[in-house]
Write a protein that holds these residues in place. Sequence first.
Motif, mmCIF file in Angstrom:
data_model
loop_
_atom_site.group_PDB
_atom_site.id
_atom_site.type_symbol
_atom_site.label_atom_id
_atom_site.label_comp_id
_atom_site.label_asym_id
_atom_site.label_seq_id
_atom_site.Cartn_x
_atom_site.Cartn_y
_atom_site.Cartn_z
ATOM 1 N N TRP A 64 -59.603 -22.285 6.536
ATOM 2 C CA TRP A 64 -58.557 -21.269 6.539
ATOM 3 C C TRP A 64 -59.038 -19.920 6.031
ATOM 4 N N SER A 65 -60.139 -19.884 5.293
ATOM 5 C CA SER A 65 -60.663 -18.602 4.836
ATOM 6 C C SER A 65 -61.163 -17.745 5.997
ATOM 7 N N LYS A 66 -61.318 -18.359 7.162
ATOM 8 C CA LYS A 66 -61.775 -17.634 8.356
ATOM 9 C C LYS A 66 -60.645 -17.398 9.356
ATOM 10 N N VAL A 67 -59.408 -17.550 8.884
ATOM 11 C CA VAL A 67 -58.239 -17.420 9.762
ATOM 12 C C VAL A 67 -57.425 -16.200 9.358
ATOM 13 N N ILE A 68 -56.982 -15.451 10.361
ATOM 14 C CA ILE A 68 -56.038 -14.351 10.181
ATOM 15 C C ILE A 68 -54.734 -14.744 10.861
ATOM 16 N N VAL A 69 -53.648 -14.598 10.145
ATOM 17 C CA VAL A 69 -52.316 -14.867 10.694
ATOM 18 C C VAL A 69 -51.552 -13.556 10.760
ATOM 19 N N THR A 70 -50.943 -13.291 11.892
ATOM 20 C CA THR A 70 -50.056 -12.142 12.013
ATOM 21 C C THR A 70 -48.830 -12.549 12.807
ATOM 22 N N LEU A 71 -47.947 -11.608 13.020
ATOM 23 C CA LEU A 71 -46.675 -11.867 13.688
ATOM 24 C C LEU A 71 -46.650 -11.233 15.063
ATOM 25 N N VAL A 72 -46.005 -11.885 15.992
ATOM 26 C CA VAL A 72 -45.786 -11.304 17.315
ATOM 27 C C VAL A 72 -44.928 -10.044 17.190
ATOM 28 N N ASP A 73 -43.919 -10.106 16.326
ATOM 29 C CA ASP A 73 -43.029 -8.970 16.112
ATOM 30 C C ASP A 73 -42.377 -9.119 14.747
ATOM 31 N N GLU A 74 -41.700 -8.064 14.324
ATOM 32 C CA GLU A 74 -41.066 -8.088 13.006
ATOM 33 C C GLU A 74 -39.867 -7.153 12.990
ATOM 34 N N ARG A 75 -38.822 -7.584 12.289
ATOM 35 C CA ARG A 75 -37.721 -6.674 11.974
ATOM 36 C C ARG A 75 -38.234 -5.662 10.949
ATOM 37 N N TRP A 76 -37.723 -4.431 11.009
ATOM 38 C CA TRP A 76 -38.200 -3.421 10.064
ATOM 39 C C TRP A 76 -37.448 -3.576 8.745
ATOM 40 N N VAL A 77 -37.829 -4.633 8.019
ATOM 41 C CA VAL A 77 -37.229 -4.949 6.724
ATOM 42 C C VAL A 77 -38.355 -5.335 5.772
ATOM 43 N N ASP A 78 -38.090 -5.155 4.485
ATOM 44 C CA ASP A 78 -39.056 -5.530 3.463
ATOM 45 C C ASP A 78 -39.324 -7.034 3.494
ATOM 46 N N GLU A 79 -40.500 -7.441 3.051
ATOM 47 C CA GLU A 79 -40.885 -8.852 3.097
ATOM 48 C C GLU A 79 -40.068 -9.727 2.156
ATOM 49 N N THR A 80 -39.271 -9.138 1.285
ATOM 50 C CA THR A 80 -38.385 -9.937 0.427
ATOM 51 C C THR A 80 -37.048 -10.224 1.104
ATOM 52 N N SER A 81 -36.791 -9.593 2.243
ATOM 53 C CA SER A 81 -35.522 -9.791 2.950
ATOM 54 C C SER A 81 -35.482 -11.150 3.626
ATOM 55 N N GLU A 82 -34.312 -11.773 3.608
ATOM 56 C CA GLU A 82 -34.151 -13.043 4.314
ATOM 57 C C GLU A 82 -34.306 -12.877 5.822
ATOM 58 N N ARG A 83 -34.235 -11.662 6.308
ATOM 59 C CA ARG A 83 -34.407 -11.371 7.727
ATOM 60 C C ARG A 83 -35.878 -11.182 8.094
ATOM 61 N N SER A 84 -36.765 -11.238 7.115
ATOM 62 C CA SER A 84 -38.180 -10.960 7.351
ATOM 63 C C SER A 84 -38.899 -12.159 7.946
ATOM 64 N N ASN A 85 -39.579 -11.955 9.066
ATOM 65 C CA ASN A 85 -40.428 -13.006 9.615
ATOM 66 C C ASN A 85 -41.615 -13.280 8.699
ATOM 67 N N ALA A 86 -42.110 -12.238 8.035
ATOM 68 C CA ALA A 86 -43.227 -12.417 7.111
ATOM 69 C C ALA A 86 -42.865 -13.371 5.985
ATOM 70 N N LEU A 87 -41.644 -13.266 5.471
ATOM 71 C CA LEU A 87 -41.204 -14.169 4.406
ATOM 72 C C LEU A 87 -41.254 -15.615 4.886
ATOM 73 N N LEU A 88 -40.792 -15.856 6.107
ATOM 74 C CA LEU A 88 -40.791 -17.208 6.661
ATOM 75 C C LEU A 88 -42.212 -17.756 6.765
ATOM 76 N N VAL A 89 -43.122 -16.948 7.273
ATOM 77 C CA VAL A 89 -44.509 -17.400 7.422
ATOM 78 C C VAL A 89 -45.130 -17.681 6.061
ATOM 79 N N ASN A 90 -44.890 -16.794 5.109
ATOM 80 C CA ASN A 90 -45.476 -16.988 3.784
ATOM 81 C C ASN A 90 -44.928 -18.226 3.093
ATOM 82 N N GLU A 91 -43.644 -18.493 3.264
ATOM 83 C CA GLU A 91 -43.035 -19.633 2.582
ATOM 84 C C GLU A 91 -43.319 -20.952 3.280
ATOM 85 N N ARG A 92 -43.432 -20.940 4.611
ATOM 86 C CA ARG A 92 -43.550 -22.185 5.366
ATOM 87 C C ARG A 92 -44.988 -22.518 5.776
#
Length: 234
Positions: A64-92
């Motif tokens: 995993w140290s050689k893996v980059i994860v990004t998002l196809v798209d994102e809502r323009w919200v802070d990563e602490t928002s429940e609407r954030s795709n980044a939050l979902l990826v980080n938590e799951r």
Amino acid sequence: MTQPVLERRSFADKPTLAMELAEAVADRIRTAIAERGEAAIAVSGGSTPGRFFLNLGKTKDIDWSKVIVTLVDERWVDETSERSNALLVNERMLQGPAAVARFFPLFSGGDEPDAAAVGRTNTLLEGLPEQFAAVVLGMGNDGHTASFFPGGDTLDEALTAEGPTLAIRAPGAGEPRITFTLPRLLRADGLYLHIEGEEKAAVLDAALGDGPVADMPIRAVLRSGHAVNVYWCP
């Protein structure tokens, strides 16, 4: 019109689909690392991919140290928002073995995804490999994928520009969004469409029929000539 190149796989239930999709993406990651020294994947948010994220993040035989994860798209919200795709990826996903992967967010701060904000995001994404190991798309009941929404103010550009990302606003999108452009997403070893439920199957069937891309933007993916691996369960 380019004929769709589809491989449709159906599964009995959501846990089985999540497990099989995670293994398919893990195979792409392992192959990319072996061939190119690193692997990047782009994944979708929303309510559907949570189980898939959990399964992939628990995969131990990936460096995993050689893996980059990004998002196809994102809502323009802070990563602490429940609407954030980044939050979902980080938590799951980015837990356990996958915690050492690098994550490239699309939200780069500010109230709006203006030109300066999108420029900041695109500068960060310069660290991405030229080719994705895997891109995992979802699809809405309106036929959108990524943030390619019907009625989007920059939809034509989103489907044709090199990007890598741009801002888009649309009636069905809620918040302003930032999305990878389609040409950038198509530079992928494996392209997956993860959908669940009979309604989504009907939407896909409709998208495979005749009609304007603007009405159901998923058609741009289906007509791109790139092989699309459809993973579906009831």
